[in-house]
Design a protein around this motif. Sequence first.
Motif, PDB file in Angstrom:
ATOM      1  N   THR A  26       0.850  -1.192   0.000  1.00 12.27           N
ATOM      2  CA  THR A  26       0.000   0.000   0.000  1.00 12.27           C
ATOM      3  C   THR A  26       0.880   1.235   0.000  1.00 12.27           C
ATOM      4  N   THR A  27       0.363   2.328  -0.571  1.00 12.91           N
ATOM      5  CA  THR A  27       1.110   3.579  -0.527  1.00 12.91           C
ATOM      6  C   THR A  27       0.478   4.525   0.497  1.00 12.91           C
ATOM      7  N   PRO A  30      -3.091   3.100   6.165  1.00  6.85           N
ATOM      8  CA  PRO A  30      -4.372   2.793   6.802  1.00  6.85           C
ATOM      9  C   PRO A  30      -4.251   2.805   8.320  1.00  6.85           C
TER      10      PRO A  30
ATOM     11  N   ARG B  55      -8.572 -10.562   2.055  1.00 11.61           N
ATOM     12  CA  ARG B  55      -9.156  -9.357   2.647  1.00 11.61           C
ATOM     13  C   ARG B  55     -10.203  -9.765   3.673  1.00 11.61           C
ATOM     14  N   SER B  56     -10.501  -8.837   4.567  1.00  8.40           N
ATOM     15  CA  SER B  56     -11.519  -9.058   5.594  1.00  8.40           C
ATOM     16  C   SER B  56     -12.855  -8.454   5.166  1.00  8.40           C
ATOM     17  N   SER B  58     -16.892  -7.937   6.923  1.00  7.17           N
ATOM     18  CA  SER B  58     -17.801  -8.127   8.058  1.00  7.17           C
ATOM     19  C   SER B  58     -18.981  -8.987   7.638  1.00  7.17           C
ATOM     20  N   LEU B  76     -14.299  -0.550  -4.762  1.00  6.64           N
ATOM     21  CA  LEU B  76     -13.313   0.524  -4.740  1.00  6.64           C
ATOM     22  C   LEU B  76     -12.681   0.614  -6.120  1.00  6.64           C
ATOM     23  N   ASP B  78     -10.238   0.358  -8.832  1.00  8.17           N
ATOM     24  CA  ASP B  78      -8.997  -0.417  -8.940  1.00  8.17           C
ATOM     25  C   ASP B  78      -8.738  -1.313  -7.736  1.00  8.17           C
ATOM     26  N   GLY B  79      -9.743  -1.548  -6.927  1.00 12.72           N
ATOM     27  CA  GLY B  79      -9.547  -2.440  -5.787  1.00 12.72           C
ATOM     28  C   GLY B  79      -9.312  -3.862  -6.291  1.00 12.72           C
ATOM     29  N   GLU B  80      -8.276  -4.491  -5.776  1.00 11.65           N
ATOM     30  CA  GLU B  80      -7.908  -5.815  -6.282  1.00 11.65           C
ATOM     31  C   GLU B  80      -9.019  -6.840  -6.000  1.00 11.65           C
ATOM     32  N   SER B  83     -13.062  -5.330  -6.771  1.00 11.34           N
ATOM     33  CA  SER B  83     -13.379  -5.324  -8.206  1.00 11.34           C
ATOM     34  C   SER B  83     -13.625  -6.739  -8.717  1.00 11.34           C
ATOM     35  N   SER B 122     -20.262   0.944   3.487  1.00 10.43           N
ATOM     36  CA  SER B 122     -20.318  -0.492   3.792  1.00 10.43           C
ATOM     37  C   SER B 122     -20.032  -0.767   5.265  1.00 10.43           C
ATOM     38  N   ALA B 125     -22.381  -2.753   7.582  1.00 12.75           N
ATOM     39  CA  ALA B 125     -22.541  -4.218   7.552  1.00 12.75           C
ATOM     40  C   ALA B 125     -22.531  -4.886   8.943  1.00 12.75           C
ATOM     41  N   TYR B 242     -12.280   0.488   8.225  1.00 14.38           N
ATOM     42  CA  TYR B 242     -12.097  -0.306   7.009  1.00 14.38           C
ATOM     43  C   TYR B 242     -10.912   0.116   6.167  1.00 14.38           C
ATOM     44  N   GLY B 243     -10.491   1.335   6.291  1.00  9.04           N
ATOM     45  CA  GLY B 243      -9.398   1.735   5.410  1.00  9.04           C
ATOM     46  C   GLY B 243      -8.953   3.144   5.686  1.00  9.04           C
TER      47      GLY B 243
HETATM   48  C1  LIG Z   1     -12.242  -5.944   9.921  1.00  7.17           C
HETATM   49  C2  LIG Z   1     -12.544  -5.432   8.533  1.00  7.17           C
HETATM   50  C3  LIG Z   1     -13.817  -5.612   8.010  1.00  7.17           C
HETATM   51  C4  LIG Z   1     -14.114  -5.165   6.731  1.00  7.17           C
HETATM   52  N1  LIG Z   1     -15.397  -5.315   6.251  1.00  7.17           N
HETATM   53  C5  LIG Z   1     -15.715  -4.847   5.037  1.00  7.17           C
HETATM   54  C6  LIG Z   1     -17.061  -4.964   4.528  1.00  7.17           C
HETATM   55  O1  LIG Z   1     -17.963  -5.509   5.195  1.00  7.17           O
HETATM   56  N2  LIG Z   1     -17.336  -4.477   3.285  1.00  7.17           N
HETATM   57  C7  LIG Z   1     -16.354  -3.866   2.518  1.00  7.17           C
HETATM   58  O2  LIG Z   1     -16.673  -3.440   1.400  1.00  7.17           O
HETATM   59  N3  LIG Z   1     -15.092  -3.738   2.972  1.00  7.17           N
HETATM   60  C8  LIG Z   1     -14.737  -4.217   4.190  1.00  7.17           C
HETATM   61  N4  LIG Z   1     -13.435  -4.089   4.655  1.00  7.17           N
HETATM   62  C9  LIG Z   1     -12.392  -3.562   3.734  1.00  7.17           C
HETATM   63  C10 LIG Z   1     -11.871  -4.733   2.863  1.00  7.17           C
HETATM   64  O3  LIG Z   1     -11.156  -5.644   3.677  1.00  7.17           O
HETATM   65  C11 LIG Z   1     -10.903  -4.277   1.760  1.00  7.17           C
HETATM   66  O4  LIG Z   1      -9.884  -3.475   2.314  1.00  7.17           O
HETATM   67  C12 LIG Z   1     -11.608  -3.512   0.663  1.00  7.17           C
HETATM   68  O5  LIG Z   1     -12.598  -4.324   0.050  1.00  7.17           O
HETATM   69  C13 LIG Z   1     -10.598  -3.049  -0.381  1.00  7.17           C
HETATM   70  O6  LIG Z   1      -9.947  -4.151  -0.936  1.00  7.17           O
HETATM   71  P1  LIG Z   1      -9.523  -4.131  -2.479  1.00  7.17           P
HETATM   72  O7  LIG Z   1      -8.669  -5.325  -2.733  1.00  7.17           O
HETATM   73  O8  LIG Z   1     -10.726  -3.975  -3.330  1.00  7.17           O
HETATM   74  O9  LIG Z   1      -8.699  -2.797  -2.601  1.00  7.17           O
HETATM   75  P2  LIG Z   1      -7.113  -2.704  -2.640  1.00  7.17           P
HETATM   76  O10 LIG Z   1      -6.617  -3.213  -3.932  1.00  7.17           O
HETATM   77  O11 LIG Z   1      -6.579  -3.297  -1.417  1.00  7.17           O
HETATM   78  O12 LIG Z   1      -6.840  -1.156  -2.649  1.00  7.17           O
HETATM   79  C14 LIG Z   1      -7.735  -0.113  -2.266  1.00  7.17           C
HETATM   80  C15 LIG Z   1      -6.991   1.078  -1.698  1.00  7.17           C
HETATM   81  O13 LIG Z   1      -6.991   0.979  -0.281  1.00  7.17           O
HETATM   82  C16 LIG Z   1      -5.665   0.786   0.206  1.00  7.17           C
HETATM   83  N5  LIG Z   1      -5.775  -0.359   1.116  1.00  7.17           N
HETATM   84  C17 LIG Z   1      -5.479  -1.656   0.897  1.00  7.17           C
HETATM   85  N6  LIG Z   1      -5.768  -2.423   1.953  1.00  7.17           N
HETATM   86  C18 LIG Z   1      -6.262  -1.606   2.878  1.00  7.17           C
HETATM   87  C19 LIG Z   1      -6.748  -1.802   4.193  1.00  7.17           C
HETATM   88  N7  LIG Z   1      -6.813  -2.978   4.803  1.00  7.17           N
HETATM   89  N8  LIG Z   1      -7.182  -0.731   4.856  1.00  7.17           N
HETATM   90  C20 LIG Z   1      -7.132   0.466   4.265  1.00  7.17           C
HETATM   91  N9  LIG Z   1      -6.709   0.706   3.039  1.00  7.17           N
HETATM   92  C21 LIG Z   1      -6.266  -0.296   2.344  1.00  7.17           C
HETATM   93  C22 LIG Z   1      -4.796   0.510  -0.967  1.00  7.17           C
HETATM   94  O14 LIG Z   1      -3.493   1.049  -0.775  1.00  7.17           O
HETATM   95  C23 LIG Z   1      -5.532   1.201  -2.076  1.00  7.17           C
HETATM   96  O15 LIG Z   1      -5.216   2.563  -2.094  1.00  7.17           O
HETATM   97  C24 LIG Z   1     -13.124  -4.528   5.939  1.00  7.17           C
HETATM   98  C25 LIG Z   1     -11.839  -4.348   6.475  1.00  7.17           C
HETATM   99  C26 LIG Z   1     -11.546  -4.785   7.751  1.00  7.17           C
HETATM  100  C27 LIG Z   1     -10.159  -4.555   8.291  1.00  7.17           C
END
Ligand SMILES: Cc1cc2nc3c(=O)[nH]c(=O)nc-3n(C[C@H](O)[C@H](O)[C@H](O)COP(=O)(O)OP(=O)(O)OC[C@H]3O[C@@H](n4cnc5c(N)ncnc54)[C@H](O)[C@@H]3O)c2cc1C
Lengths: 203, 244
Positions: A26-27, A30, B55-56, B58, B76, B78-80, B83, B122, B125, B242-243
Motif C-alpha cells: 500500500t502507498t 491505513p 481481505r476481511s 464483516s 473501490l 482499482d480495488g484488487e 473489483s 459499507s 454491515a 475499514y481503510g
Molecule cells: C475488519 C474489517 C472488516 C471489513 N469489512 C468490510 C465490509 O464488510 N465491506 C467492505 O466493502 N469492505 C470491508 N473491509 C475492507 C476490505 O477488507 C478491503 O480493504 C476492501 O474491500 C478493499 O480491498 P480491495 O482489494 O478492493 O482494494 P485494494 O486493492 O486493497 O486497494 C484499495 C486502496 O486501499 C488501500 N488499502 C489496501 N488495503 C487496505 C486496508 N486494509 N485498509 C485500508 N486501506 C487499504 C490501498 O493502498 C488502495 O489505495 C473490511 C476491512 C476490515 C479490516
Amino acid sequence: MATRGFGGRRTPADVASRIPPGQALTTGFPVLSAGPTPRVKLAEWSFTLKVGPRPLVKWDWDAFNALPRTRITRDIHCVTTWSKLDTDWEGVTIDDLLAAAGFAAPPTPFVLAHGFDGYSTNVPSADLVGGKAMVALSYDGAPLAPDHGGPARLLVPHLYFWKSAKWLSGLQFTETDTAGFWELRGYHMYGDPWREQRYHDDL
Amino acid sequence: MTAPLGWQTARIAEIVPRGARVKSFFLAPERPFVFKAGQHVDLRLTAEDGYQARRSYSIASSPGQPERLELAVEKLEDGEVSSFFHEVAQVGDEIELRGPIGGHFVWDVADGGPLLLVGAGSGVAPLMAMLRHRADQGAATPALLLLASRSWDEALFRDELIGLESRQDGFRLMIATSRDAPRRAGDHGRRFDRPMAAEALAGLPEAPRHVFICGSNAFVEAAAGALLDEGVAPGVIRTERYGG
Ligand SMILES: Cc1cc2nc3c(=O)[nH]c(=O)nc-3n(C[C@H](O)[C@H](O)[C@H](O)COP(=O)(O)OP(=O)(O)OC[C@H]3O[C@@H](n4cnc5c(N)ncnc54)[C@H](O)[C@@H]3O)c2cc1C
C-alpha cells in the motif's frame, strides 16, 4: 484451489521479496484501532517502566524527549494484509531506554506494552532489543499524528503492526508471556508476518 | 474464541446489488460456524499461478443463519479484491473463507443497551448483523442507528432498516445523506457532526452502554470525536476501521 477468473495484482518484482505471504503493498497509511483516538495532552503525558507490578522509572514528556534519539527506516506489515515499505521513524530505542533506567539487559523475558486507551500487547523482550524496536515519537519527519498513535507509540516493525502499540503509556517487564488485548481476542501470541502468524491457531 | 479457524470453501449462493456501489454476496460455507454479530471473515482468492490475495469482510447477516452469510462488498476504484467481486464473481463460484474473526467489535442481546450504532457506507454491515440479531431475538433493547451515506439511493439496507423501525420495538433509525436532502422527519442532509451526535444521544432513553462506530478511518475519527465532545465515555466506544 484457484479462484475462477481471478488474475490478481502483482507486487512489482523489485520489491516482491520484501512483501510477506498474503500481504499487499500500500502507498497510503491505513489506520486500525479498537476504540476512539484518546486525547492525550503532553502536559499530562508520562511513560512508566515497570518490572512486574513495580513501577521503576517514570518520565514526563520533556524528560523523555531528552533521551537519545535514533532514526530508522523499516518496512511494516499490518495483519489486515497491507504492507508499507521504507517507513521513516524517529524515537528512543528500547536499548537506550533500558540503559537510561540502569539495565544492561531486559530484566525479564517478556514485555506487556500498555496504551493510554487501555490497550495492551505482548512481545518477547528479545524482540525489543538490539536495535529492533523503539518508542517512536515522529513519523516521516513530523511529530506522530494522534490517529497513528501520537504522542508516542511502540514500533516493532518485524512483527505484525498490532504489536506496535499506539498511545504508549509504558512497558511492563513480565516473567511469563501474558496475552494482551488482541491476543485475548483470537490473534497470535507472537505475530511473525513471514510465518503468517495472524490468528491463534496459526503455527 | 478458541474454535479452529482453518480455511474452508464457501459457495456464492446469491448476489444482490444494493445501490450503485455495493453488492451483497450470500455465501454458503461448507462447514457453517457459530459467530457473533459484528465479527468478520477473511476471504482468500488464488490465481492460476498460486498468487493469493486476502481481505476481511464483516458478516452482515444474523448469527441465527450460519449456513448463509451475507457480505456487503463496496466497489473501490482499482480495488484488487472488491473489483473481482463486482466484475467477475458469479453465483456458483467457490471462494476460500476463514472465520469467524474478531472478539471486540461484537454485540449480543445479553450485553444489553442502550445501543448506539454509527455507520457509513459499507461500514453499516456489522451493525446490520447486530440489528438483525436483535430483531431475531425479539429483544426490545433500546437502539439507534445513525446511517451515513452519500445519497438516499446508496443508503445501505435502507428499506430493511425502515421496516425494522416500523416495528416500534425500541429501534430508531436516523439517516444522514451528505449529498441529498433529508427524506424523512428526523433525517439530515449533511455529514455527521456534533449537533447530530447530540440528537442521536437524545434519541435514546439514557446514555448508551455500548457505542459501535464503523466506516472509513476519517469517518470513524469524526464520529468518535463528535460523540466524545458530547460527553460519551471513551470506554464505551468500539470502532472498526475499514481503510485509510
Ligand atoms: C475488519 C474489517 C472488516 C471489513 N469489512 C468490510 C465490509 O464488510 N465491506 C467492505 O466493502 N469492505 C470491508 N473491509 C475492507 C476490505 O477488507 C478491503 O480493504 C476492501 O474491500 C478493499 O480491498 P480491495 O482489494 O478492493 O482494494 P485494494 O486493492 O486493497 O486497494 C484499495 C486502496 O486501499 C488501500 N488499502 C489496501 N488495503 C487496505 C486496508 N486494509 N485498509 C485500508 N486501506 C487499504 C490501498 O493502498 C488502495 O489505495 C473490511 C476491512 C476490515 C479490516
